[in-house]
Design an enzyme around this catalytic site. Structure first.
Site, PDB file in Angstrom:
ATOM      1  N   LYS A 511      91.432  -1.031  48.890  1.00 15.88           N
ATOM      2  CA  LYS A 511      91.804  -1.623  50.175  1.00 15.88           C
ATOM      3  C   LYS A 511      90.800  -2.733  50.476  1.00 15.88           C
ATOM      4  O   LYS A 511      89.641  -2.465  50.795  1.00 15.88           O
ATOM      5  CB  LYS A 511      91.775  -0.574  51.297  1.00 15.88           C
ATOM      6  CG  LYS A 511      92.411  -1.129  52.567  1.00 15.88           C
ATOM      7  CD  LYS A 511      91.885  -0.527  53.817  1.00 15.88           C
ATOM      8  CE  LYS A 511      90.547  -1.044  54.219  1.00 15.88           C
ATOM      9  NZ  LYS A 511      90.482  -2.474  54.479  1.00 15.88           N
ATOM     10  N   GLU A 590      77.333   0.950  50.241  1.00 11.38           N
ATOM     11  CA  GLU A 590      76.508  -0.269  50.167  1.00 11.38           C
ATOM     12  C   GLU A 590      76.654  -0.947  51.517  1.00 11.38           C
ATOM     13  O   GLU A 590      77.720  -1.490  51.826  1.00 11.38           O
ATOM     14  CB  GLU A 590      77.013  -1.194  49.052  1.00 11.38           C
ATOM     15  CG  GLU A 590      77.017  -0.580  47.671  1.00 11.38           C
ATOM     16  CD  GLU A 590      75.646  -0.469  47.038  1.00 11.38           C
ATOM     17  OE1 GLU A 590      74.647  -0.736  47.728  1.00 11.38           O
ATOM     18  OE2 GLU A 590      75.583  -0.095  45.860  1.00 11.38           O
ATOM     19  N   CYS A 624      74.663  -9.563  52.329  1.00 11.04           N
ATOM     20  CA  CYS A 624      73.940  -8.353  52.722  1.00 11.04           C
ATOM     21  C   CYS A 624      72.450  -8.473  52.375  1.00 11.04           C
ATOM     22  O   CYS A 624      71.604  -7.924  53.058  1.00 11.04           O
ATOM     23  CB  CYS A 624      74.554  -7.143  52.037  1.00 11.04           C
ATOM     24  SG  CYS A 624      74.702  -7.365  50.259  1.00 11.04           S
ATOM     25  N   GLU A 718      71.585  -6.651  62.250  1.00  6.17           N
ATOM     26  CA  GLU A 718      71.993  -7.623  61.238  1.00  6.17           C
ATOM     27  C   GLU A 718      72.816  -8.723  61.930  1.00  6.17           C
ATOM     28  O   GLU A 718      73.803  -8.427  62.603  1.00  6.17           O
ATOM     29  CB  GLU A 718      72.857  -6.903  60.202  1.00  6.17           C
ATOM     30  CG  GLU A 718      73.170  -7.717  58.988  1.00  6.17           C
ATOM     31  CD  GLU A 718      74.138  -6.989  58.054  1.00  6.17           C
ATOM     32  OE1 GLU A 718      75.060  -6.317  58.556  1.00  6.17           O
ATOM     33  OE2 GLU A 718      73.970  -7.101  56.832  1.00  6.17           O
TER      34      GLU A 718
HETATM   35  P1  NAD Z   1      83.166  -3.833  57.878  1.00  6.29           P
HETATM   36  O1  NAD Z   1      82.411  -2.561  57.889  1.00  6.29           O
HETATM   37  O2  NAD Z   1      83.734  -4.300  59.167  1.00  6.29           O
HETATM   38  O3  NAD Z   1      84.391  -3.708  56.892  1.00  6.29           O
HETATM   39  C1  NAD Z   1      84.200  -3.365  55.537  1.00  6.29           C
HETATM   40  C2  NAD Z   1      85.477  -2.767  55.022  1.00  6.29           C
HETATM   41  O4  NAD Z   1      85.696  -1.559  55.697  1.00  6.29           O
HETATM   42  C3  NAD Z   1      86.701  -3.622  55.269  1.00  6.29           C
HETATM   43  O5  NAD Z   1      87.564  -3.486  54.181  1.00  6.29           O
HETATM   44  C4  NAD Z   1      87.320  -2.983  56.482  1.00  6.29           C
HETATM   45  O6  NAD Z   1      88.697  -3.155  56.557  1.00  6.29           O
HETATM   46  C5  NAD Z   1      86.995  -1.533  56.220  1.00  6.29           C
HETATM   47  N1  NAD Z   1      87.005  -0.679  57.405  1.00  6.29           N
HETATM   48  C6  NAD Z   1      86.650  -0.972  58.666  1.00  6.29           C
HETATM   49  N2  NAD Z   1      86.813   0.126  59.451  1.00  6.29           N
HETATM   50  C7  NAD Z   1      87.256   1.104  58.647  1.00  6.29           C
HETATM   51  C8  NAD Z   1      87.612   2.453  58.849  1.00  6.29           C
HETATM   52  N3  NAD Z   1      87.535   3.030  60.024  1.00  6.29           N
HETATM   53  N4  NAD Z   1      88.031   3.166  57.790  1.00  6.29           N
HETATM   54  C9  NAD Z   1      88.117   2.618  56.568  1.00  6.29           C
HETATM   55  N5  NAD Z   1      87.791   1.347  56.322  1.00  6.29           N
HETATM   56  C10 NAD Z   1      87.375   0.590  57.345  1.00  6.29           C
HETATM   57  O7  NAD Z   1      82.250  -4.888  57.217  1.00  6.29           O
HETATM   58  P2  NAD Z   1      82.559  -6.418  56.953  1.00  6.29           P
HETATM   59  O8  NAD Z   1      82.425  -7.139  58.252  1.00  6.29           O
HETATM   60  O9  NAD Z   1      83.813  -6.571  56.180  1.00  6.29           O
HETATM   61  O10 NAD Z   1      81.371  -6.836  55.965  1.00  6.29           O
HETATM   62  C11 NAD Z   1      80.142  -7.224  56.424  1.00  6.29           C
HETATM   63  C12 NAD Z   1      79.161  -6.097  56.291  1.00  6.29           C
HETATM   64  O11 NAD Z   1      79.125  -5.631  54.957  1.00  6.29           O
HETATM   65  C13 NAD Z   1      77.759  -6.510  56.618  1.00  6.29           C
HETATM   66  O12 NAD Z   1      77.156  -5.504  57.365  1.00  6.29           O
HETATM   67  C14 NAD Z   1      77.096  -6.611  55.250  1.00  6.29           C
HETATM   68  O13 NAD Z   1      75.706  -6.436  55.244  1.00  6.29           O
HETATM   69  C15 NAD Z   1      77.790  -5.528  54.520  1.00  6.29           C
HETATM   70  N6  NAD Z   1      77.710  -5.782  53.100  1.00  6.29           N
HETATM   71  C16 NAD Z   1      76.955  -4.930  52.340  1.00  6.29           C
HETATM   72  C17 NAD Z   1      76.822  -5.162  50.983  1.00  6.29           C
HETATM   73  C18 NAD Z   1      75.967  -4.286  50.114  1.00  6.29           C
HETATM   74  O14 NAD Z   1      76.130  -4.344  48.900  1.00  6.29           O
HETATM   75  N7  NAD Z   1      75.071  -3.516  50.656  1.00  6.29           N
HETATM   76  C19 NAD Z   1      77.480  -6.256  50.416  1.00  6.29           C
HETATM   77  C20 NAD Z   1      78.229  -7.080  51.231  1.00  6.29           C
HETATM   78  C21 NAD Z   1      78.352  -6.822  52.562  1.00  6.29           C
END
Ligand code: NAD
Length: 824
Positions: A511, A590, A624, A718
């Site tokens: 997803k 992650e 990230c 962040e």
């Molecule tokens: P997000 O948490 O809003 O969404 C991430 C994913 O989770 C998306 O696919 C979203 O649709 C899904 N999601 C959201 N709510 C959900 C739920 N209740 N159940 C299941 N899935 C759900 O994050 P984002 O805004 O897409 O990405 C940015 C964040 O990701 C930042 O905090 C960044 O630091 C982090 N990030 C971490 C890494 C790493 O490797 N540590 C890499 C890239 C990004």
């Protein structure tokens, strides 16, 4: 400092604007000179120039269609001829300028049957057929003139002055060159180049190849017809044999090829060179001219396949294709624009969301929804899970070589589709070219590395305390892997889970983020589908924000799920981890970061500035691992701040498809508002802005803050944008203390002239990753990537991926009869 940065940017922009204007000034001056030429030049020179202008118009018009495609039309004489001969037929009834329009219409009309009959045939076949058809027209006209009307050769009764003809031809020649330039720069031009090699690729650009071919062929023919009509009164007598002389076709083609067809200037140069030769030779040495023409043709074909203007035509064409793709990337959603209805990929089939609901996919640079995406619900997610569960046994039992073969094929397809994939990143996420090229290139490596894992899930043979027992500890796939990925690096963060999970024998339900449903999901599905993953092995469902909770629930709690691989924010990760815990599901998380770069006083300042600029501002800081905190020893702090501000001032912000752009748009308006809120909050509480601080449209200026304190939101939270806080520190101990003063622990960096000390300090930083003398932003396919504290659980990459996506099982073999306590 901020001022010097702004001044540098302004200077850069002004220089660019002037450079662009200079070309226009030159073009305008040349046009004026050409326009006044017949009023000042002697008659012979005007006549010569007039012939050359006709040659330029014909060669440019011919190149318009036949240049970029493999449809080499030999009908130039017919198009030119119907235009010229029309004057003789209509002479007197229409004025000269009206007859040019009629000539253009006649050329275009003639091209339609020719095109419709022959447009399925390429190269020599197309050439032969168009030549045949033009000969048919020629002989019909001659036969009609001599047998029906008895008027072979008609006197053109239009007494048009030489200068007027010259100006008319000048306008047509300019129109032909401009048309060639415009078509080349448009989506059609790219489609034509693509048609030359691969019609399907043209369709990917969102155009109908047949429509483009017919339209550009007609435009090319119309310009040739207009040229014929314009020049006809140069003679007072039109002989159908002359008007339809097939030599014209050959001459036009040689001109175009001689000059080169890869750029609009090519046919102009070719026409001038050969036009002059022909005027000199044809008039004086009729037969010698034919010999020269023949020799030139042989030389052009053999020695100058790309013309004298096209030495590096192949490269240029590639570059043209690339430039056009990027220009289009903002507006054209590539292959997916073609598929009017995007579909989910479940059990090897493309299908609609059963509810029929869709959600918009928005280009962050323009704010426009460029397409709509199916919105799956919980029930659809369950079907995807069931499909993955059904496919599991067979896929996991395939020989490693077979699974590796599929994954390696995906890497090949990935590389082949690199342009589309990069363009999609720009369209969907606002990635600048460097970021898109890096991400797509990295993924090819990542997929290849994953293929190698098929052979590496090895176990152990262990001793036993029971005699005759052999213990095997074997690694088995976990079953179905749920992959939930974010939007910032959609390909990498999706593929680093999908590719190893598949290679290791699992099936996957993916997803992607609702911000990147194509890059993070459906494009990946396309690549693996083409690579031959069996039905159900990879399933991709896309859903909107409203459904994500319900869909996410299934992704975590479905009985088939073996492991959840989640990359995203810490808040969402925490919620999913709670759910996973309740259902006893393994989860790899992650999450976010607040990564520091520590700069010690013995550091190479230049390296520190570059590492800070890249770490903090690459992809607008939406990484990230972004280096959002600079902890700099006092003695270097001012100099580093000054140099960083200067560097940031030179970074071009704007259209991500422009190769010069370093700072693209922020991926979503919500994210933009959050960044602004963080900066406003910091400023209100006493932070000082060294550069930037404001949003401009969908962009946020690279921002460097100082005096940032724990009371400010951006200290612990962040920001996920181009905002970096610089804090001077007394010594390394204080730097380490501040580096660890964060709820996160993903990546960190230390820049020092003493690598040994750097390595020792690295061990004191609470972080999953620490790089010495590098930036915080770095990943490699085989390295264990992941964070501690609020940055996550578990690791991706290399052997860590084997641990994440397999489970260890203990199987033993008792080789001799064992005696149990109940035995007597
Ligand atoms: P997000 O948490 O809003 O969404 C991430 C994913 O989770 C998306 O696919 C979203 O649709 C899904 N999601 C959201 N709510 C959900 C739920 N209740 N159940 C299941 N899935 C759900 O994050 P984002 O805004 O897409 O990405 C940015 C964040 O990701 C930042 O905090 C960044 O630091 C982090 N990030 C971490 C890494 C790493 O490797 N540590 C890499 C890239 C990004």
């Amino acid at each position: 400092m901020a001022w010097s940065g702004r001044a540098a940017r302004l200077g850069h922009r002004t220089r660019r604007a002037l450079r662009g204007k200079r070309a226009w000034v030159w073009a305008a001056a040349l046009l004026v000179a050409l326009a006044i030429f017949p009023t000042v030049a002697p008659v012979y020179h005007v006549a010569l120039a007039l012939a050359l202008l006709a040659d330029v118009a014909l060669a440019s018009a011919w190149t318009l269609f036949s240049g970029p495609t493999r449809y080499l039309s030999l009908a130039a004489a017919a198009f030119y001829g119907v235009g010229a001969y029309g004057n003789a037929l209509l002479g007197g009834r229409l004025g000269w300028s009206a007859s040019i329009g009629a000539g253009a219409a006649a050329g275009a009309l003639l091209s339609l049957p020719v095109g419709l009959l022959a447009l399925r045939l390429r190269g020599p076949y197309f050439a032969i057929l168009t030549f045949g058809l033009s000969e048919l027209v020629r002989h019909t006209v001659i036969w009609y003139e001599s047998n029906v009307t008895g008027t072979v050769g008609r006197v053109t009764v239009l007494p048009v002055e030489r200068r007027t003809i010259y100006w008319g031809l000048l306008a047509i020649a300019v129109a032909a060159v401009v048309a060639a330039m415009l078509v080349r720069r448009s989506r059609w031009g790219l489609a034509l180049v693509a048609i030359g090699g691969d019609e399907e690729r043209a369709e990917v650009l969102g155009v109908r190849p047949t429509g483009v071919k017919v339209a550009v062929f007609a435009l090319s023919a119309a310009l040739m017809g207009a040229t014929g009509a314009a020049i006809a009164p140069r003679w007072t007598y039109i002989d159908p044999l002359i008007a339809f002389n097939p030599l014209i076709s050959f001459q036009v083609i040689i001109m175009a090829l001689l000059g080169g067809v890869s750029r609009p200037a090519g046919p102009v140069v070719g026409a001038l060179v050969l036009g002059l030769l022909s005027e000199i030779f044809l008039l004086q040495f009729r037969y010698a001219y034919m010999i020269v023409l023949g020799v030139v043709l042989i030389l052009v074909v053999l020695g100058l396949p790309h013309g004298i203007m096209g030495w590096r035509a192949e490269e240029r064409t590639e570059e043209l294709v690339r430039r056009l793709r990027w220009a289009l990337a903002r507006r054209i959603p590539r292959r997916f624009a073609m598929r009017r209805r995007h579909q989910l990929f479940i059990n090897g089939e493309w299908q609609d969301a059963p509810s029929g609901r869709t959600f918009p996919d928005v280009n962050p640079a323009t704010g426009e929804a460029f397409t709509r995406i199916p919105a799956a619900d919980a029930e659809t997610a369950r079907r995807a899970m069931d499909a993955a569960e059904r496919a599991r046994a067979e896929w996991s039992e395939l020989l490693p070589a077979v699974r590796a073969g599929v994954v390696l094929k995906a890497a090949q397809i990935w590389e082949r589709r690199s342009d589309d994939l990069q363009a999609m990143l720009t369209t969907e996420t606002g990635a600048v070219r460097a970021k898109a090229a890096f991400e797509v290139g990295y993924c090819a490596e990542l997929i290849r590395h994953a293929a190698a894992l098929t052979y590496q899930a090895s176990g152990e043979v262990a001793p036993s305390n029971v005699s005759g027992k052999i213990n095997y500890f074997v690694r088995k796939p976990v079953g179905v892997v749920s992959v939930i990925s974010p939007w910032n690096f959609p390909y990498i963060l999706t593929l680093r889970a999908v590719a190893p999970a598949l290679a290791l024998g699992n099936t996957v339900v993916l997803k992607p983020s609702e911000e990147t449903p194509l890059a993070g999901g459906l494009m990946v599905a396309e690549v693996f589908e083409e690579a031959g993953v069996p039905p159900g092995v990879l399933n991709v469902i896309t859903c909107s924000r409203e459904d994500v909770e319900a869909v996410g629930d299934v992704m975590v709690t479905h009985p088939a799920v073996g492991v959840v691989s989640f990359t995203g924010s810490t808040a969402t990760g925490r919620r999913l981890a709670e759910k996973a815990g309740r259902h006893l599901k393994r989860i790899v998380l992650e999450l976010g970061g607040k990564s520091p770069i520590i700069v010690l006083e013995d550091a190479d300042l230049d390296l520190a500035v570059s590492a800070a600029a890249f770490g903090g501002f690459f992809h607008q800081g939406q990484i990230c691992m972004a280096a959002t905190r600079l902890l700099v020893e006092h003695s270097l702090a001012d100099a580093l701040a000054a140099q960083l501000v200067e560097k940031l001032g030179t970074l071009k912000m704007g259209d991500p498809s422009d190769p010069q752009t370093a700072i693209g748009p922020i991926t979503s308006p919500t994210q933009l508002a959050k960044i602004q809120a963080h900066v406003d909050d910091a400023v209100a509480k006493g932070a000082k802005v060294l550069i930037g601080g404001r949003s401009r449209g969908p962009y946020f200026e690279p921002t460097l803050l100082t005096n940032v304190t724990p009371q400010m939101r951006c200290y612990y939270e962040e920001t996920f944008g181009p905002v970096v806080a610089l804090t001077p520190v007394k010594n390394a101990d204080e730097a380490i203390r501040l580096a660890n003063d964060t709820p996160y622990g993903l990546s960190a960096a230390i820049i020092t002239g003493d690598p040994k000390r750097g390595m020792a300090l690295a061990e004191r930083i609470q972080s999953g990753i620490v790089h010495v003398n590098d930036s915080t932003v770095h990943d490699e396919p085989h390295a264990p990537f992941g964070g501690i504290k609020g940055s996550g659980l578990g690791r991706h990459g290399g052997r860590a991926a084997i641990e994440s996506f397999t489970e260890i099982r203990w199987i033993s073999l008792q080789t001799e009869r064992r005696h149990y306590p109940f035995d007597r």
